[in-house]
Design a protein around this motif. Structure first.
Motif, mmCIF file in Angstrom:
data_model
loop_
_atom_site.group_PDB
_atom_site.id
_atom_site.type_symbol
_atom_site.label_atom_id
_atom_site.label_comp_id
_atom_site.label_asym_id
_atom_site.label_seq_id
_atom_site.Cartn_x
_atom_site.Cartn_y
_atom_site.Cartn_z
ATOM 1 N N ARG A 84 39.830 43.500 40.817
ATOM 2 C CA ARG A 84 40.985 44.360 41.062
ATOM 3 C C ARG A 84 42.068 44.096 40.022
ATOM 4 O O ARG A 84 42.195 42.986 39.518
ATOM 5 C CB ARG A 84 41.534 44.117 42.478
ATOM 6 C CG ARG A 84 40.571 44.549 43.564
ATOM 7 C CD ARG A 84 40.894 43.882 44.889
ATOM 8 N NE ARG A 84 42.177 44.287 45.428
ATOM 9 C CZ ARG A 84 42.388 45.380 46.147
ATOM 10 N NH1 ARG A 84 41.359 46.179 46.414
ATOM 11 N NH2 ARG A 84 43.574 45.677 46.617
ATOM 12 N N CYS A 85 42.830 45.146 39.733
ATOM 13 C CA CYS A 85 43.910 45.048 38.747
ATOM 14 C C CYS A 85 45.153 45.754 39.261
ATOM 15 O O CYS A 85 45.065 46.771 39.956
ATOM 16 C CB CYS A 85 43.496 45.678 37.412
ATOM 17 S SG CYS A 85 42.352 44.686 36.439
ATOM 18 N N GLN A 86 46.307 45.183 38.903
ATOM 19 C CA GLN A 86 47.587 45.843 39.121
ATOM 20 C C GLN A 86 47.929 46.645 37.869
ATOM 21 O O GLN A 86 47.976 46.108 36.760
ATOM 22 C CB GLN A 86 48.673 44.794 39.381
ATOM 23 C CG GLN A 86 50.088 45.323 39.371
ATOM 24 C CD GLN A 86 50.418 46.168 40.584
ATOM 25 O OE1 GLN A 86 50.311 45.701 41.708
ATOM 26 N NE2 GLN A 86 50.795 47.428 40.365
ATOM 27 N N LEU A 87 48.159 47.937 38.038
ATOM 28 C CA LEU A 87 48.531 48.785 36.913
ATOM 29 C C LEU A 87 50.035 48.741 36.708
ATOM 30 O O LEU A 87 50.810 48.856 37.670
ATOM 31 C CB LEU A 87 48.081 50.227 37.149
ATOM 32 C CG LEU A 87 46.575 50.459 37.300
ATOM 33 C CD1 LEU A 87 46.298 51.950 37.479
ATOM 34 C CD2 LEU A 87 45.804 49.908 36.126
ATOM 35 N N THR A 94 49.729 52.081 29.717
ATOM 36 C CA THR A 94 49.289 51.618 31.027
ATOM 37 C C THR A 94 48.408 50.402 30.850
ATOM 38 O O THR A 94 47.345 50.474 30.231
ATOM 39 C CB THR A 94 48.521 52.713 31.776
ATOM 40 O OG1 THR A 94 49.357 53.855 31.936
ATOM 41 C CG2 THR A 94 48.080 52.232 33.142
ATOM 42 N N ALA A 96 46.336 47.192 32.701
ATOM 43 C CA ALA A 96 45.700 46.705 33.918
ATOM 44 C C ALA A 96 45.727 45.179 33.889
ATOM 45 O O ALA A 96 45.129 44.566 33.004
ATOM 46 C CB ALA A 96 44.262 47.219 34.017
ATOM 47 N N GLU A 179 49.613 51.598 41.083
ATOM 48 C CA GLU A 179 48.766 51.136 42.178
ATOM 49 C C GLU A 179 47.851 49.994 41.744
ATOM 50 O O GLU A 179 47.759 49.656 40.558
ATOM 51 C CB GLU A 179 47.919 52.289 42.710
ATOM 52 C CG GLU A 179 46.832 52.785 41.744
ATOM 53 C CD GLU A 179 47.335 53.858 40.802
ATOM 54 O OE1 GLU A 179 46.500 54.592 40.275
ATOM 55 O OE2 GLU A 179 48.556 53.963 40.603
ATOM 56 N N VAL A 181 43.954 48.901 41.541
ATOM 57 C CA VAL A 181 42.680 49.603 41.437
ATOM 58 C C VAL A 181 41.536 48.589 41.396
ATOM 59 O O VAL A 181 41.724 47.436 41.001
ATOM 60 C CB VAL A 181 42.636 50.499 40.177
ATOM 61 C CG1 VAL A 181 43.682 51.593 40.270
ATOM 62 C CG2 VAL A 181 42.844 49.675 38.925
ATOM 63 N N ALA A 182 40.373 49.039 41.832
ATOM 64 C CA ALA A 182 39.148 48.242 41.752
ATOM 65 C C ALA A 182 38.331 48.736 40.565
ATOM 66 O O ALA A 182 38.150 49.945 40.382
ATOM 67 C CB ALA A 182 38.343 48.355 43.040
ATOM 68 N N LEU A 183 37.839 47.807 39.759
ATOM 69 C CA LEU A 183 37.102 48.153 38.546
ATOM 70 C C LEU A 183 35.738 47.479 38.540
ATOM 71 O O LEU A 183 35.577 46.365 39.065
ATOM 72 C CB LEU A 183 37.886 47.715 37.302
ATOM 73 C CG LEU A 183 39.253 48.365 37.087
ATOM 74 C CD1 LEU A 183 39.938 47.755 35.881
ATOM 75 C CD2 LEU A 183 39.113 49.872 36.918
ATOM 76 N N GLN A 207 40.007 56.201 31.619
ATOM 77 C CA GLN A 207 41.333 56.192 32.238
ATOM 78 C C GLN A 207 42.458 56.046 31.225
ATOM 79 O O GLN A 207 43.633 56.169 31.593
ATOM 80 C CB GLN A 207 41.421 55.049 33.258
ATOM 81 C CG GLN A 207 40.404 55.119 34.376
ATOM 82 C CD GLN A 207 39.106 54.391 34.039
ATOM 83 O OE1 GLN A 207 38.767 54.238 32.872
ATOM 84 N NE2 GLN A 207 38.404 53.939 35.053
ATOM 85 N N TRP A 209 43.405 53.189 29.800
ATOM 86 C CA TRP A 209 44.102 51.967 30.178
ATOM 87 C C TRP A 209 43.694 50.843 29.238
ATOM 88 O O TRP A 209 42.614 50.875 28.632
ATOM 89 C CB TRP A 209 43.771 51.538 31.603
ATOM 90 C CG TRP A 209 44.134 52.521 32.661
ATOM 91 C CD1 TRP A 209 45.037 53.551 32.560
ATOM 92 C CD2 TRP A 209 43.572 52.600 33.978
ATOM 93 N NE1 TRP A 209 45.087 54.254 33.730
ATOM 94 C CE2 TRP A 209 44.202 53.700 34.631
ATOM 95 C CE3 TRP A 209 42.619 51.865 34.685
ATOM 96 C CZ2 TRP A 209 43.907 54.053 35.938
ATOM 97 C CZ3 TRP A 209 42.319 52.214 35.985
ATOM 98 C CH2 TRP A 209 42.966 53.297 36.596
#
Length: 222
Positions: A84-87, A94, A96, A179, A181-183, A207, A209
């Motif tokens: 998971r990452c905070q954007l 952007t 991650a 948000e 996100v799960a990667l 994306q 990112w």
């Protein structure tokens, strides 16, 4: 008498940054090896075994071992499985930030302004859990050298969102929080060469990112 229209300097600045960010997301691919043309080196097809008409015995039931998921080349150990990452938004890009490297996310903070002897990429100090956190402007490292501004000029208001990383030693000043996100590891184009831009772990082309390497960035700050 004709009038010549001059390009606005701000538009030229934005175009230069756009080209720089596109170079991060779309690096030039390496040249692919040429296929072999020597037919003699190609393997020859095996001849079929003639069927004798007799039935062969059924093979015994052998349990098939379940192998662990294969690591994606270039991915760090924490990205061997989905993560998971905070954007966040920094310098219009952007980023991650892996949550495994985040100690806290502060939606609004007002660090104490840095002194004259502090480096230009440090905004100031922030009190978090009874310890001082050095709030830094990651844009100093993300942007090309000719586009850098001292942190105090990029954040004249003093209030910002901060992502605390590196066990609370540093805080990344952010223009905005997005948000979580799960990667999947396979979604990332991982960088194999970290000699340049050590803060760049990889890119997510679909994306648009950039995946931040927290250890690589804090290594520049030490």
């Amino acid at each position: 008498m004709s009038t010549r229209t001059q390009a606005h300097p701000l538009a030229a600045h934005d175009q230069a940054l756009t080209g720089y960010f596109e170079s991060l997301l779309n690096p030039q691919p390496a040249a692919e090896p040429q296929p072999m043309t020597d037919q003699a080196a190609a393997p020859q097809p095996e001849k079929p075994v003639p069927h004798t008409g007799s039935a062969l015995p059924a093979p015994p039931d052998i349990p098939i071992p379940i192998e662990p998921p294969q690591a994606v080349p270039g991915a760090p150990p924490w990205a061997a499985t989905p993560f998971r990452c905070q954007l966040v938004k920094i310098a219009g890009l952007t980023l991650a930030v892996p949550t495994v490297r985040i100690a806290a996310v502060l939606s609004e903070a007002c660090p104490k302004a840095a002194g004259t002897q502090d480096p230009p990429w440090q905004f100031g100090l922030l009190d978090w859990q009874d310890r001082p956190v050095r709030v830094v402007d990651a844009a100093w490292w993300i942007l090309p050298p000719e586009r850098r501004l001292p942190a105090a000029r990029r954040w004249p208001g003093g209030k910002m969102a901060v992502v605390v990383v590196a066990d609370g030693r540093y805080g990344l000043a952010c223009e905005a929080l997005a948000e979580i996100v799960a990667l999947e590891p396979a979604e990332v184009r991982w960088r194999s060469d970290r000699t340049q831009r050590p803060w760049l772990a990889g890119t997510l082309l679909k994306q648009a990112w950039v995946l931040l390497d927290v250890e690589g960035l804090t290594g520049l700050l030490a």
